[in-house]
Design a protein around this motif. Sequence first.
Motif, PDB file in Angstrom:
ATOM      1  N   TYR A  67      36.423  33.497  37.769  1.00  0.00           N
ATOM      2  CA  TYR A  67      36.540  34.441  36.727  1.00  0.00           C
ATOM      3  C   TYR A  67      35.697  35.849  37.165  1.00  0.00           C
ATOM      4  O   TYR A  67      36.222  36.784  37.269  1.00  0.00           O
ATOM      5  CB  TYR A  67      36.235  33.934  35.461  1.00  0.00           C
ATOM      6  N   GLN A  68      34.383  35.310  37.588  1.00  0.00           N
ATOM      7  CA  GLN A  68      33.410  36.515  38.256  1.00  0.00           C
ATOM      8  C   GLN A  68      34.154  37.168  39.439  1.00  0.00           C
ATOM      9  O   GLN A  68      33.738  38.485  39.416  1.00  0.00           O
ATOM     10  CB  GLN A  68      32.187  35.936  38.453  1.00  0.00           C
ATOM     11  N   ARG A  69      34.635  36.367  40.360  1.00  0.00           N
ATOM     12  CA  ARG A  69      35.246  37.061  41.538  1.00  0.00           C
ATOM     13  C   ARG A  69      36.449  37.680  41.002  1.00  0.00           C
ATOM     14  O   ARG A  69      36.567  39.030  41.565  1.00  0.00           O
ATOM     15  CB  ARG A  69      35.722  35.897  42.236  1.00  0.00           C
ATOM     16  N   PHE A  70      37.242  37.458  39.954  1.00  0.00           N
ATOM     17  CA  PHE A  70      38.283  38.258  39.573  1.00  0.00           C
ATOM     18  C   PHE A  70      37.874  39.762  38.863  1.00  0.00           C
ATOM     19  O   PHE A  70      38.441  40.614  39.311  1.00  0.00           O
ATOM     20  CB  PHE A  70      39.015  37.485  38.503  1.00  0.00           C
ATOM     21  N   LEU A  71      36.619  39.636  37.984  1.00  0.00           N
ATOM     22  CA  LEU A  71      36.176  40.871  37.320  1.00  0.00           C
ATOM     23  C   LEU A  71      35.691  41.613  38.624  1.00  0.00           C
ATOM     24  O   LEU A  71      36.006  43.069  38.711  1.00  0.00           O
ATOM     25  CB  LEU A  71      35.110  40.425  36.593  1.00  0.00           C
ATOM     26  N   ARG A  72      35.006  41.160  39.751  1.00  0.00           N
ATOM     27  CA  ARG A  72      34.605  42.166  40.765  1.00  0.00           C
ATOM     28  C   ARG A  72      35.869  42.613  41.438  1.00  0.00           C
ATOM     29  O   ARG A  72      35.951  43.993  41.854  1.00  0.00           O
ATOM     30  CB  ARG A  72      33.726  41.200  41.872  1.00  0.00           C
ATOM     31  N   THR A  73      36.936  41.961  41.899  1.00  0.00           N
ATOM     32  CA  THR A  73      38.155  42.599  42.298  1.00  0.00           C
ATOM     33  C   THR A  73      38.975  43.375  41.470  1.00  0.00           C
ATOM     34  O   THR A  73      39.305  44.561  41.970  1.00  0.00           O
ATOM     35  CB  THR A  73      38.976  41.313  42.663  1.00  0.00           C
ATOM     36  N   GLN A  74      38.849  43.231  40.308  1.00  0.00           N
ATOM     37  CA  GLN A  74      39.592  44.147  39.299  1.00  0.00           C
ATOM     38  C   GLN A  74      38.684  45.664  39.548  1.00  0.00           C
ATOM     39  O   GLN A  74      39.275  46.728  39.410  1.00  0.00           O
ATOM     40  CB  GLN A  74      39.257  43.568  37.803  1.00  0.00           C
ATOM     41  N   ASP A  76      37.018  46.614  41.951  1.00  0.00           N
ATOM     42  CA  ASP A  76      37.095  47.396  43.324  1.00  0.00           C
ATOM     43  C   ASP A  76      38.418  47.866  43.130  1.00  0.00           C
ATOM     44  O   ASP A  76      38.539  49.209  43.686  1.00  0.00           O
ATOM     45  CB  ASP A  76      37.149  46.461  44.282  1.00  0.00           C
ATOM     46  N   PHE A  77      39.352  47.327  42.720  1.00  0.00           N
ATOM     47  CA  PHE A  77      40.845  47.957  42.649  1.00  0.00           C
ATOM     48  C   PHE A  77      40.601  49.343  41.538  1.00  0.00           C
ATOM     49  O   PHE A  77      41.394  50.204  41.979  1.00  0.00           O
ATOM     50  CB  PHE A  77      41.780  47.142  42.065  1.00  0.00           C
ATOM     51  N   ASP A  78      40.081  49.055  40.527  1.00  0.00           N
ATOM     52  CA  ASP A  78      39.868  50.275  39.789  1.00  0.00           C
ATOM     53  C   ASP A  78      39.245  51.577  40.391  1.00  0.00           C
ATOM     54  O   ASP A  78      39.669  52.799  40.375  1.00  0.00           O
ATOM     55  CB  ASP A  78      39.147  50.050  38.441  1.00  0.00           C
ATOM     56  N   ASN A  79      38.208  51.151  41.353  1.00  0.00           N
ATOM     57  CA  ASN A  79      37.554  52.196  42.174  1.00  0.00           C
ATOM     58  C   ASN A  79      38.510  52.751  43.193  1.00  0.00           C
ATOM     59  O   ASN A  79      38.358  54.009  43.333  1.00  0.00           O
ATOM     60  CB  ASN A  79      36.181  51.712  42.634  1.00  0.00           C
ATOM     61  N   PHE A  80      39.398  52.130  43.665  1.00  0.00           N
ATOM     62  CA  PHE A  80      40.372  52.294  44.821  1.00  0.00           C
ATOM     63  C   PHE A  80      41.140  53.497  44.195  1.00  0.00           C
ATOM     64  O   PHE A  80      41.461  54.382  44.797  1.00  0.00           O
ATOM     65  CB  PHE A  80      40.751  51.329  45.190  1.00  0.00           C
ATOM     66  N   ARG A  81      41.644  52.867  43.074  1.00  0.00           N
ATOM     67  CA  ARG A  81      42.792  53.614  42.366  1.00  0.00           C
ATOM     68  C   ARG A  81      42.219  55.135  42.234  1.00  0.00           C
ATOM     69  O   ARG A  81      43.001  56.023  42.075  1.00  0.00           O
ATOM     70  CB  ARG A  81      43.588  52.941  41.030  1.00  0.00           C
TER      71      ARG A  81
END
Length: 203
Positions: A67-74, A76-81
Motif C-alpha cells: 500500500y505504501q508503495r502504491f501511494l508513492r507510485t501514485q 510520482d504519477f501525479d507529479n509526472f502528469r
Amino acid sequence: MLKEQDKNEQTITEEAVDTASNESAAGESGSVTYEPESTDAASEAGTDNAAQQDPLEELRKEADEHYQRFLRTQADFDNFRRRSRLEKEDFAKYASMKLIEQLLPVVDNFERAISTSKESQDFASLVKGIEMTFRQLDQVLNQEGLAPIEAVGQPFNPELHQAVMQVESDEHEDGTVVEELQKGYMLKEKVLRPSMVKVSTRG
C-alpha cells in the motif's frame, strides 16, 4: 490329602486376590498418567495457534508495504502528469517562436524598403526591395515545409482544389482547372489551404 488340597485352593485364591489388587492399582496409576498427556496436547494446541498468528502478521506487514508503495507510485504519477501538462502548455505557447525568429529579418527588410521609398520617392527601388524581401520570405516558408499547390491545367481534385465556378471551354478536357483565383498551399503532407479555382466543362 483333603487338607493339602484345601491349602492349595486357598493359596490359589489368595494369589488371585493379589493379582486383582495389583491390576486395580495399576489401572488407577494409569488413569493418573493420562493427565500430563492432556496438558501436553493443550500446550501443543497453543503453539499451533501462535504459529498460525505469525503468517497473518507477515501478511499484514506485506500488505502495508504494498500500500505504501502504491501511494508513492501514485504521487510520482501525479507529479509526472503535472509536469507533462505544463510542458505541453509551454510548447503550445512558444511553438511558433522558431518561425517568428526566422521571419524577423524579413520584417526588417520590409521596414527598410518602406522607409527608403518614403525618403527617395523612387518607385523602382521600392519594387526591387519588395521583390527581394518576398524571395527571402518564400525561402523561409519553404524551409518550414510550405509549398504551393499546382492547379492550372491539372484535373480537378476536390482534396486539393475548391471549385467556385464552372466555365465552358472547348480547349480543355471536362473537369480541368482553367484558372486559379487564390493559390493553395501544402504544409508538408497536409493541405493547409485548397486552391480556389475555375473548372472547365463541355458545352
